[in-house]
Write a protein that holds these residues in place. Structure first.
Motif, PDB file in Angstrom:
ATOM      1  N   ILE A 258       0.810  -1.221   0.000  1.00 38.30           N
ATOM      2  CA  ILE A 258       0.000   0.000   0.000  1.00 38.30           C
ATOM      3  C   ILE A 258       0.848   1.277   0.000  1.00 38.30           C
ATOM      4  CG2 ILE A 258      -0.302   0.264   2.507  1.00 38.30           C
ATOM      5  CD1 ILE A 258      -3.409   0.726   1.696  1.00 38.30           C
ATOM      6  N   LEU A 259       2.107   1.178   0.434  1.00 40.87           N
ATOM      7  CA  LEU A 259       2.977   2.369   0.447  1.00 40.87           C
ATOM      8  C   LEU A 259       3.784   2.528  -0.837  1.00 40.87           C
ATOM      9  CD1 LEU A 259       4.548   2.564   4.039  1.00 40.87           C
ATOM     10  CD2 LEU A 259       2.550   3.760   3.154  1.00 40.87           C
ATOM     11  N   SER A 260       3.476   1.739  -1.855  1.00 41.19           N
ATOM     12  CA  SER A 260       4.318   1.747  -3.063  1.00 41.19           C
ATOM     13  C   SER A 260       4.450   3.123  -3.712  1.00 41.19           C
ATOM     14  CB  SER A 260       3.801   0.727  -4.081  1.00 41.19           C
ATOM     15  OG  SER A 260       2.466   1.028  -4.436  1.00 41.19           O
ATOM     16  N   ALA A 261       3.421   3.950  -3.597  1.00 45.09           N
ATOM     17  CA  ALA A 261       3.462   5.285  -4.216  1.00 45.09           C
ATOM     18  C   ALA A 261       3.890   6.374  -3.232  1.00 45.09           C
ATOM     19  CB  ALA A 261       2.088   5.634  -4.791  1.00 45.09           C
ATOM     20  N   PHE A 262       4.361   5.964  -2.049  1.00 44.36           N
ATOM     21  CA  PHE A 262       4.690   6.941  -1.004  1.00 44.36           C
ATOM     22  C   PHE A 262       6.102   6.702  -0.453  1.00 44.36           C
ATOM     23  CE2 PHE A 262       0.084   6.194  -0.971  1.00 44.36           C
ATOM     24  CZ  PHE A 262      -0.383   7.491  -1.199  1.00 44.36           C
ATOM     25  N   PRO A 263       7.123   7.122  -1.206  1.00 48.13           N
ATOM     26  CA  PRO A 263       8.505   6.839  -0.789  1.00 48.13           C
ATOM     27  C   PRO A 263       8.891   7.460   0.554  1.00 48.13           C
ATOM     28  CG  PRO A 263       8.444   8.385  -2.646  1.00 48.13           C
ATOM     29  CD  PRO A 263       7.071   7.825  -2.501  1.00 48.13           C
ATOM     30  N   LEU A 264       8.384   8.643   0.846  1.00 51.31           N
ATOM     31  CA  LEU A 264       8.742   9.272   2.118  1.00 51.31           C
ATOM     32  C   LEU A 264       8.102   8.542   3.297  1.00 51.31           C
ATOM     33  CD1 LEU A 264       8.601  13.066   1.159  1.00 51.31           C
ATOM     34  CD2 LEU A 264      10.571  11.529   1.221  1.00 51.31           C
ATOM     35  N   LEU A 265       6.913   8.021   3.096  1.00 47.90           N
ATOM     36  CA  LEU A 265       6.280   7.218   4.152  1.00 47.90           C
ATOM     37  C   LEU A 265       6.990   5.876   4.325  1.00 47.90           C
ATOM     38  CD1 LEU A 265       2.430   7.827   3.824  1.00 47.90           C
ATOM     39  CD2 LEU A 265       3.994   8.691   5.562  1.00 47.90           C
ATOM     40  N   GLN A 266       7.502   5.332   3.241  1.00 46.40           N
ATOM     41  CA  GLN A 266       8.295   4.104   3.364  1.00 46.40           C
ATOM     42  C   GLN A 266       9.524   4.348   4.231  1.00 46.40           C
ATOM     43  OE1 GLN A 266       9.160   2.181  -0.475  1.00 46.40           O
ATOM     44  NE2 GLN A 266       7.295   3.091  -1.295  1.00 46.40           N
ATOM     45  N   ALA A 267      10.216   5.463   3.975  1.00 40.48           N
ATOM     46  CA  ALA A 267      11.400   5.807   4.770  1.00 40.48           C
ATOM     47  C   ALA A 267      11.006   6.104   6.223  1.00 40.48           C
ATOM     48  CB  ALA A 267      12.116   7.008   4.157  1.00 40.48           C
ATOM     49  N   PHE A 268       9.901   6.814   6.389  1.00 45.71           N
ATOM     50  CA  PHE A 268       9.380   7.132   7.718  1.00 45.71           C
ATOM     51  C   PHE A 268       9.118   5.849   8.516  1.00 45.71           C
ATOM     52  CE2 PHE A 268       5.598   7.519  10.395  1.00 45.71           C
ATOM     53  CZ  PHE A 268       5.879   8.617  11.184  1.00 45.71           C
ATOM     54  N   LYS A 269       8.459   4.897   7.861  1.00 46.46           N
ATOM     55  CA  LYS A 269       8.166   3.612   8.501  1.00 46.46           C
ATOM     56  C   LYS A 269       9.456   2.955   9.007  1.00 46.46           C
ATOM     57  CE  LYS A 269       6.955  -1.088   7.229  1.00 46.46           C
ATOM     58  NZ  LYS A 269       6.714  -1.978   6.088  1.00 46.46           N
ATOM     59  N   GLY A 270      10.478   2.963   8.176  1.00 49.54           N
ATOM     60  CA  GLY A 270      11.755   2.370   8.579  1.00 49.54           C
ATOM     61  C   GLY A 270      12.383   3.084   9.769  1.00 49.54           C
ATOM     62  N   ARG A 271      12.364   4.425   9.731  1.00 47.66           N
ATOM     63  CA  ARG A 271      12.955   5.217  10.828  1.00 47.66           C
ATOM     64  C   ARG A 271      12.238   4.981  12.152  1.00 47.66           C
ATOM     65  NH1 ARG A 271      12.825   9.345   7.146  1.00 47.66           N
ATOM     66  NH2 ARG A 271      11.006  10.333   8.096  1.00 47.66           N
ATOM     67  N   ILE A 272      10.916   5.126  12.123  1.00 47.35           N
ATOM     68  CA  ILE A 272      10.156   5.053  13.369  1.00 47.35           C
ATOM     69  C   ILE A 272      10.165   3.619  13.918  1.00 47.35           C
ATOM     70  CG2 ILE A 272       7.955   5.586  14.510  1.00 47.35           C
ATOM     71  CD1 ILE A 272       9.435   8.027  13.323  1.00 47.35           C
ATOM     72  N   SER A 273      10.136   2.639  13.028  1.00 43.67           N
ATOM     73  CA  SER A 273      10.170   1.235  13.465  1.00 43.67           C
ATOM     74  C   SER A 273      11.464   0.885  14.185  1.00 43.67           C
ATOM     75  CB  SER A 273      10.012   0.287  12.270  1.00 43.67           C
ATOM     76  OG  SER A 273       8.751   0.433  11.673  1.00 43.67           O
ATOM     77  N   ASN A 274      12.531   1.647  13.900  1.00 47.33           N
ATOM     78  CA  ASN A 274      13.834   1.343  14.484  1.00 47.33           C
ATOM     79  C   ASN A 274      14.151   2.134  15.743  1.00 47.33           C
ATOM     80  OD1 ASN A 274      15.355  -0.794  13.059  1.00 47.33           O
ATOM     81  ND2 ASN A 274      14.835   0.438  11.278  1.00 47.33           N
ATOM     82  N   ILE A 275      13.225   2.993  16.188  1.00 47.93           N
ATOM     83  CA  ILE A 275      13.396   3.626  17.503  1.00 47.93           C
ATOM     84  C   ILE A 275      13.376   2.502  18.535  1.00 47.93           C
ATOM     85  CG2 ILE A 275      12.242   5.111  19.207  1.00 47.93           C
ATOM     86  CD1 ILE A 275      11.260   6.781  16.750  1.00 47.93           C
ATOM     87  N   PRO A 276      14.375   2.420  19.424  1.00 54.54           N
ATOM     88  CA  PRO A 276      14.534   1.230  20.271  1.00 54.54           C
ATOM     89  C   PRO A 276      13.276   0.769  21.005  1.00 54.54           C
ATOM     90  CG  PRO A 276      16.479   2.602  20.452  1.00 54.54           C
ATOM     91  CD  PRO A 276      15.502   3.352  19.590  1.00 54.54           C
ATOM     92  N   THR A 277      12.520   1.684  21.603  1.00 57.86           N
ATOM     93  CA  THR A 277      11.322   1.259  22.348  1.00 57.86           C
ATOM     94  C   THR A 277      10.262   0.682  21.411  1.00 57.86           C
ATOM     95  OG1 THR A 277      10.505   3.543  22.221  1.00 57.86           O
ATOM     96  CG2 THR A 277      11.585   2.860  24.289  1.00 57.86           C
ATOM     97  N   ILE A 278      10.157   1.267  20.217  1.00 56.15           N
ATOM     98  CA  ILE A 278       9.159   0.788  19.244  1.00 56.15           C
ATOM     99  C   ILE A 278       9.622  -0.529  18.626  1.00 56.15           C
ATOM    100  CG2 ILE A 278       8.028   1.315  17.038  1.00 56.15           C
ATOM    101  CD1 ILE A 278       8.016   4.262  17.931  1.00 56.15           C
ATOM    102  N   LYS A 279      10.915  -0.603  18.329  1.00 63.81           N
ATOM    103  CA  LYS A 279      11.477  -1.847  17.784  1.00 63.81           C
ATOM    104  C   LYS A 279      11.203  -3.013  18.730  1.00 63.81           C
ATOM    105  CE  LYS A 279      15.679  -3.558  15.578  1.00 63.81           C
ATOM    106  NZ  LYS A 279      17.070  -3.234  15.190  1.00 63.81           N
TER     107      LYS A 279
END
Length: 222
Positions: A174-195
């Motif tokens: 669903i994020l295929s047309a949203f490159p900045l949201l794809q990057a956002f997902k990666g960043r936020i997912s890797n915050i230690p508490t969220i990870k």
């Protein structure tokens, strides 16, 4: 009622899941008291601990808090995830309300009649890709920062990641047309508490299945 927050809800996502997300992202350990039968719910009601006879209910800081939005905004403010001023808070509120609307559609999908599910799933995907995700993609593009508001992690970011993962369960690309949201997902997912919260064995709940729908219908008479 001192100590860890105590969450009273069914053993599934529902309206409590965003509260679990926010506490976990803030690095707060919490306990859960699951409502597994109609009698469990009636006991809470009869004990007079549910202000409007409804759950979710969270015991925190000597309070028995109800109403999802009130609980979330209290936790966001308490753990410095609610912006630095009124304007930032207003933006966080707007972004959160958008993701709340989208997640609400997904939350109720398993409870809908089989003959309407396909149509409603298509509507969720259409709304996500034309109404909601373009707003967040544009916000990230316009200010060029890592987070939605104030270049600092806020409730809005945590809520958006939860919404993204829920919509990906409906349509993996669903994020295929949203490159900045794809990057956002990666960043936020890797915050230690969220990870940590995203790892197997955490207090994050799985997607709602038919068995859980049956349990909820029984508890709440729906």
């Amino acid at each position: 009622m001192a100590g860890k927050p105590k969450l009273h809800y069914t053993k599934g996502r529902g309206k409590m899941e965003s509260i679990r997300w926010l506490l976990a992202a803030a690095g707060v350990e919490f306990e859960e008291q699951f409502i597994e039968t109609k009698e469990d719910l009636e006991k809470l009601r009869n004990d007079g601990v549910l202000l409007f006879q409804q759950v979710p209910m969270v015991e925190i800081d000597g309070m028995r808090m109800v109403q999802t939005r009130a609980i979330l905004s209290y936790i966001a403010a308490k753990y410095n995830l609610y912006g630095k001023d009124l304007k930032e808070r207003a933006w966080i509120d707007m972004y959160v309300e958008g993701t709340t609307d989208l997640m609400g559609m997904i939350m109720y999908l398993p409870f809908q009649p089989a003959d309407t599910k396909e149509k409603n799933l298509a509507l969720i995907i259409e709304r996500a890709t034309t109404r909601y995700f373009p707003v967040y993609e544009k916000a990230l593009k316009d200010h060029g920062q890592d987070y939605l508001v104030g270049n600092k992690l806020s409730w809005a970011d945590i809520h958006l990641l939860e919404a993204i993962l829920m919509t990906e369960e409906c349509k993996p690309d669903i994020l295929s047309a949203f490159p900045l949201l794809q990057a956002f997902k990666g960043r936020i997912s890797n915050i230690p508490t969220i990870k940590k919260f995203l790892q197997p064995g955490s207090q994050r709940k799985p997607p709602t299945d038919e068995n859980f729908v049956a349990v909820v219908r029984k508890i709440f008479n729906i």
